[in-house]
Write a protein that holds these residues in place. Structure first.
Motif, PDB file in Angstrom:
ATOM      1  N   HIS A   2       0.852  -1.183   0.000  1.00 46.12           N
ATOM      2  CA  HIS A   2       0.000   0.000   0.000  1.00 46.12           C
ATOM      3  C   HIS A   2       0.895   1.243   0.000  1.00 46.12           C
ATOM      4  O   HIS A   2       1.982   1.222   0.592  1.00 46.12           O
ATOM      5  CB  HIS A   2      -0.879   0.017   1.249  1.00 46.12           C
ATOM      6  CG  HIS A   2      -1.868  -1.102   1.283  1.00 46.12           C
ATOM      7  ND1 HIS A   2      -3.221  -0.879   1.280  1.00 46.12           N
ATOM      8  CD2 HIS A   2      -1.710  -2.446   1.322  1.00 46.12           C
ATOM      9  CE1 HIS A   2      -3.850  -2.046   1.324  1.00 46.12           C
ATOM     10  NE2 HIS A   2      -2.958  -3.006   1.355  1.00 46.12           N
ATOM     11  N   PRO A  28      -0.891  -2.550   5.895  1.00 47.87           N
ATOM     12  CA  PRO A  28      -1.927  -2.356   6.902  1.00 47.87           C
ATOM     13  C   PRO A  28      -2.091  -3.553   7.840  1.00 47.87           C
ATOM     14  O   PRO A  28      -2.795  -3.464   8.832  1.00 47.87           O
ATOM     15  CB  PRO A  28      -3.194  -2.109   6.075  1.00 47.87           C
ATOM     16  CG  PRO A  28      -2.913  -2.725   4.769  1.00 47.87           C
ATOM     17  CD  PRO A  28      -1.440  -2.627   4.542  1.00 47.87           C
ATOM     18  N   THR A 141      -9.251   7.239   1.986  1.00 45.02           N
ATOM     19  CA  THR A 141      -9.188   7.106   3.442  1.00 45.02           C
ATOM     20  C   THR A 141     -10.421   7.654   4.137  1.00 45.02           C
ATOM     21  O   THR A 141     -10.820   7.127   5.176  1.00 45.02           O
ATOM     22  CB  THR A 141      -7.965   7.834   4.019  1.00 45.02           C
ATOM     23  OG1 THR A 141      -8.061   9.217   3.704  1.00 45.02           O
ATOM     24  CG2 THR A 141      -6.677   7.258   3.499  1.00 45.02           C
ATOM     25  N   VAL A 176      -4.774   4.214   8.615  1.00 40.47           N
ATOM     26  CA  VAL A 176      -5.297   3.100   7.814  1.00 40.47           C
ATOM     27  C   VAL A 176      -5.017   1.778   8.530  1.00 40.47           C
ATOM     28  O   VAL A 176      -5.890   0.899   8.603  1.00 40.47           O
ATOM     29  CB  VAL A 176      -4.709   3.089   6.381  1.00 40.47           C
ATOM     30  CG1 VAL A 176      -5.004   1.768   5.670  1.00 40.47           C
ATOM     31  CG2 VAL A 176      -5.255   4.252   5.577  1.00 40.47           C
ATOM     32  N   VAL A 177      -3.828   1.632   9.078  1.00 39.07           N
ATOM     33  CA  VAL A 177      -3.494   0.423   9.839  1.00 39.07           C
ATOM     34  C   VAL A 177      -4.492   0.250  10.990  1.00 39.07           C
ATOM     35  O   VAL A 177      -5.034  -0.846  11.200  1.00 39.07           O
ATOM     36  CB  VAL A 177      -2.042   0.479  10.362  1.00 39.07           C
ATOM     37  CG1 VAL A 177      -1.757  -0.674  11.308  1.00 39.07           C
ATOM     38  CG2 VAL A 177      -1.050   0.480   9.203  1.00 39.07           C
ATOM     39  N   TYR A 180      -7.922  -0.826   9.652  1.00 38.00           N
ATOM     40  CA  TYR A 180      -7.933  -2.248   9.310  1.00 38.00           C
ATOM     41  C   TYR A 180      -8.144  -3.087  10.565  1.00 38.00           C
ATOM     42  O   TYR A 180      -8.890  -4.067  10.560  1.00 38.00           O
ATOM     43  CB  TYR A 180      -6.630  -2.636   8.612  1.00 38.00           C
ATOM     44  CG  TYR A 180      -6.691  -2.598   7.106  1.00 38.00           C
ATOM     45  CD1 TYR A 180      -6.332  -3.709   6.350  1.00 38.00           C
ATOM     46  CD2 TYR A 180      -7.087  -1.456   6.422  1.00 38.00           C
ATOM     47  CE1 TYR A 180      -6.368  -3.684   4.961  1.00 38.00           C
ATOM     48  CE2 TYR A 180      -7.124  -1.418   5.038  1.00 38.00           C
ATOM     49  CZ  TYR A 180      -6.764  -2.532   4.313  1.00 38.00           C
ATOM     50  OH  TYR A 180      -6.810  -2.510   2.943  1.00 38.00           O
TER      51      TYR A 180
END
Length: 192
Positions: A2, A28, A141, A176-177, A180
């Protein structure tokens, strides 16, 4: 693989002058793991203006209200926009080679923001390279953060300057991590 992209600009419309481009590779699935390779380019606003890119007066007024550190960094670029875009393409090529399937997921903070702005500049300049992603790779996002109820401001680290393209890309990648994890798309830290 990513990649998060962030741009600082002199307008919110496609075709605006790009002051800086930040990009960071990340996974992620890696909870609290380090982010990956980075790309950062600071573009000359004068060069952008000479190339026919535009300035929005309300964005200039907005920049004048930002912290000196962020504003000084944003307006200190010396690279031509072409140099920055060729560098971004090289960065994407290197990251794509690190994948098994050649697929990248390219994120920006807003569907009509950074990726669209960059695509328009590639198109307008009509240079030998095009945007280094295909139509299937971009991700948004804002939608992800809304679904996961992520507060982006919680993911800035001490010392990072808000409205610096690379610092913002890092912050958004960390968020984002977290998203997830929140959505069950990545293992929780204790499951590793």
């Amino acid at each position: 693989m990513h990649i998060m992209i962030d741009c600082e600009t002199l307008g919110l419309k496609p075709g605006s002058i790009i002051l800086s481009i930040g990009a960071v590779a990340f996974d992620p699935q890696m909870y609290n793991g380090p982010l990956g390779a980075e790309y950062y380019a600071k573009c000359s606003p004068i060069d952008g203006q000479h190339k026919g890119l535009t300035i929005d007066a309300s964005t200039i007024a907005w920049w004048m209200q930002q912290e000196d550190t962020a504003r000084n960094e944003a307006f200190s670029g010396t690279q031509t926009i072409e140099q920055a875009l060729f560098g971004l393409n090289d960065f994407f090529h290197e990251q794509r080679q690190r994948t098994e399937d050649g697929v990248l997921r390219v994120w920006s903070h807003g569907l009509t923001a950074d990726i669209i702005w960059l695509e328009e500049v590639y198109r307008r300049l009509n240079i030998a390279v095009r945007a280094p992603w295909n139509y299937r790779e971009p991700r948004d996002t804002r939608t992800l953060f809304d679904l996961a109820q992520i507060d982006l401001s919680r993911y800035s680290e001490a010392g990072e300057v808000h409205h610096n393209a690379l610092a913002d890309a890092r912050c958004q990648a960390r968020a984002v991590v977290a998203a997830y994890q929140q959505l069950g798309l990545a293992p929780l830290p204790f499951e590793r």
